[in-house]
Structure formats: structure tokens, C-alpha cells
Design an enzyme around this catalytic site. Structure first.
Site, PDB file in Angstrom:
ATOM      1  N   THR A  47       0.860  -1.170   0.000  1.00  0.00           N
ATOM      2  CA  THR A  47       0.000   0.000   0.000  1.00  0.00           C
ATOM      3  C   THR A  47       0.900   1.224   0.000  1.00  0.00           C
ATOM      4  O   THR A  47       1.052   1.898   0.999  1.00  0.00           O
ATOM      5  CB  THR A  47      -0.936   0.016   1.222  1.00  0.00           C
ATOM      6  N   GLY A  48       1.581   1.496  -1.164  1.00  0.00           N
ATOM      7  CA  GLY A  48       2.528   2.603  -1.306  1.00  0.00           C
ATOM      8  C   GLY A  48       2.126   3.786  -0.471  1.00  0.00           C
ATOM      9  O   GLY A  48       2.864   4.217   0.385  1.00  0.00           O
ATOM     10  N   THR A  49       0.971   4.321  -0.666  1.00  0.00           N
ATOM     11  CA  THR A  49       0.158   4.936   0.374  1.00  0.00           C
ATOM     12  C   THR A  49       0.436   6.349   0.803  1.00  0.00           C
ATOM     13  O   THR A  49       1.574   6.777   0.939  1.00  0.00           O
ATOM     14  CB  THR A  49       0.187   4.063   1.643  1.00  0.00           C
ATOM     15  N   THR A  50      -0.676   7.030   1.112  1.00  0.00           N
ATOM     16  CA  THR A  50      -0.653   8.235   1.947  1.00  0.00           C
ATOM     17  C   THR A  50      -1.678   8.033   3.051  1.00  0.00           C
ATOM     18  O   THR A  50      -2.855   7.812   2.779  1.00  0.00           O
ATOM     19  CB  THR A  50      -1.015   9.488   1.139  1.00  0.00           C
TER      20      THR A  50
END
EC number: 3.4.25.1
Length: 243
Positions: A47-50
């Protein structure tokens, strides 16, 4: 008493042991050859994610994008919920390996449920952060970078954690590959007197800004609101209604 020497068939000199694995390796301070934690990283769902977390006058608000990727290059899922309830007054949002995140959430939730069964009350958020930190530090290696948020008798709390087990409390925080972009927005727009509605707008702006620049973030936003009355999570594919 027989004293073996280099010419004896019983001698165990260094030359004869060159091809024999050393049972005492790796020694303290040394690492196995190669970074095994990165093995197959291009085929692991991440979940590379922010993800962001904010304390408000009313409780805690957490937000995350919806994208999961393979190796940071291929979008593997466009509807991932990265914020999960741990107990009715606390939630954990995750960036990192999806498998590691799911395993870590199950472990932390089980510990929280066990505490409630034994004590007849929910674990305080500070104690829950300590439990999460201990699991990360002392258990199997989880390639995750979580944010823990929750509300108890002392008010709203947000904690940043990392795979090594550190736990740091703050009024707002961000994690994931989109963190630099999200933090820039939070630095400018956060204030300690935010209402839940105001915090929703700030968090949406932070995640949207990260999604526009970070290729591993995007595809919408989940908003989780935590108050003394409980926890709710709502997903939005578009940001316009929140800004």
C-alpha cells in the site's frame, strides 16, 4: 594421549573446514549476505500509500488513499481500505506490505480483545500504542509503517509507529510514500481547535495533494472518524465533496 597433528586423518585444521558452514555465524553485528527483507519485493502487494491522522476537538480523524501496488509500478487494487478498527475507540492505518499489515492488525486486535475479556474495559490508547510497539519490536518483522489513532478518557491520541518498534505521539502525522506532500498541507492548515468537519477537509486536502504527485497513492480516500460514541469509516472516490 593421542595428539592429532596436521598430517593426521583426525586433524580438524582450518584448511579442511573451509567449505564447512560456521555454526556460529552470522555473528552479532553482521548481516546475512544480501537483503532478504527485499526478496521478491516487486511481486509483493504494497500500500505505497498516503495515510494521515489528526486530533480534533471532538476526537480523532484518520484518512488514507485507496491504492495498492506491486513494486510501486503496477496498480494491483483501487479500493483498498487501509484503516481498520482495533477496538471500538481505536483504529490503525497502514502503509507498507499488505500481507504484513493484515497479520499485524490481527495480532494487535487479538491482544486488545484479550485485554478487554480479562479486564472488562478497553485498553487505553497509550497502552495500545505500547502493545503495538512491542509487537513490532519483539515479534516477526512486519514491513509496515502504521498510524494508531483513538479516543479514551484522556482525549484524542495519534501515534506514529515504525517497523523497529518506535512510538511517537503527536497532534497530527502522516506516513507512507506520499508523506512529504501530505505533511506540507498539514503544516499549513492544521490547528488544535479543529472540529471534526474542519479536520475532514484538511485531511482530504492532504491526501489529494499527495495523490497528485505520488504514483503509489490515489484512487479515492477513506475517512475514519473516532469519537467517544464510536468509530465510522466512509469511502469517497472523488475529493470534490470533501473540499
Amino acid at each position: 594421549m593421542f595428539n592429532p597433528n596436521n598430517g593426521s586423518e583426525f586433524a580438524r585444521n582450518r584448511a579442511r573446514l573451509d567449505d564447512t558452514p560456521n555454526p556460529y555465524e552470522p555473528e552479532v553485528g553482521s548481516l546475512p549476505e544480501g537483503d532478504r527483507s527485499q526478496a521478491g519485493s516487486d511481486t509483493v502487494n504494497k500500500t505505497g500509500t498516503t495515510i494521515v491522522g489528526l486530533t480534533t476537538q471532538d476526537g480523532v480523524l484518520m484518512a488514507s488513499d485507496m491504492r495498492a501496488s506491486l513494486g510501486g509500478r503496477v496498480i494491483s487494487n483501487k479500493n483498498v481500505q487501509k484503516v481498520e478498527e482495533i477496538q471500538p475507540n481505536a483504529a490503525l492505518s497502514i502503509s507498507g506490505s499488505v500481507g504484513g499489515a493484515q497479520s499485524f492488525i490481527r495480532s494487535l486486535r487479538a491482544e486488545a480483545n484479550l485485554y478487554e475479556a480479562r479486564r472488562g474495559e478497553y485498553m487505553s490508547i497509550d497502552a495500545l500504542s505500547t502493545m503495538a510497539s512491542n509487537l513490532l519490536r519483539g515479534g516477526p518483522f512486519f514491513r509496515v509503517v502504521p498510524i494508531l489513532g483513538g479516543v479514551d478518557d484522556d482525549g484524542g491520541h495519534v501515534f506514529s509507529l515504525d517497523p523497529a518498534g518506535s512510538s511517537m505521539s503527536d497532534t497530527y502525522t502522516a506516513q507512507g510514500s506520499g508523506m512529504p506532500y501530505a505533511l506540507g498541507v498539514l503544516e499549513q492548515e492544521y490547528s488544535e481547535d479543529l472540529t471534526m468537519a474542519d479536520a475532514e477537509q484538511v485531511a482530504a486536502h492532504a491526501v489529494k495533494s499527495a495523490s497528485e504527485r505520488d504514483t503509489a497513492s490515489g484512487n479515492g480516500i477513506h475517512i475514519t472518524k473516532i469519537t467517544h460514541d464510536g468509530l465510522t469509516t466512509v469511502g469517497h472516490k472523488e475529493f470534490d465533496a470533501l473540499l
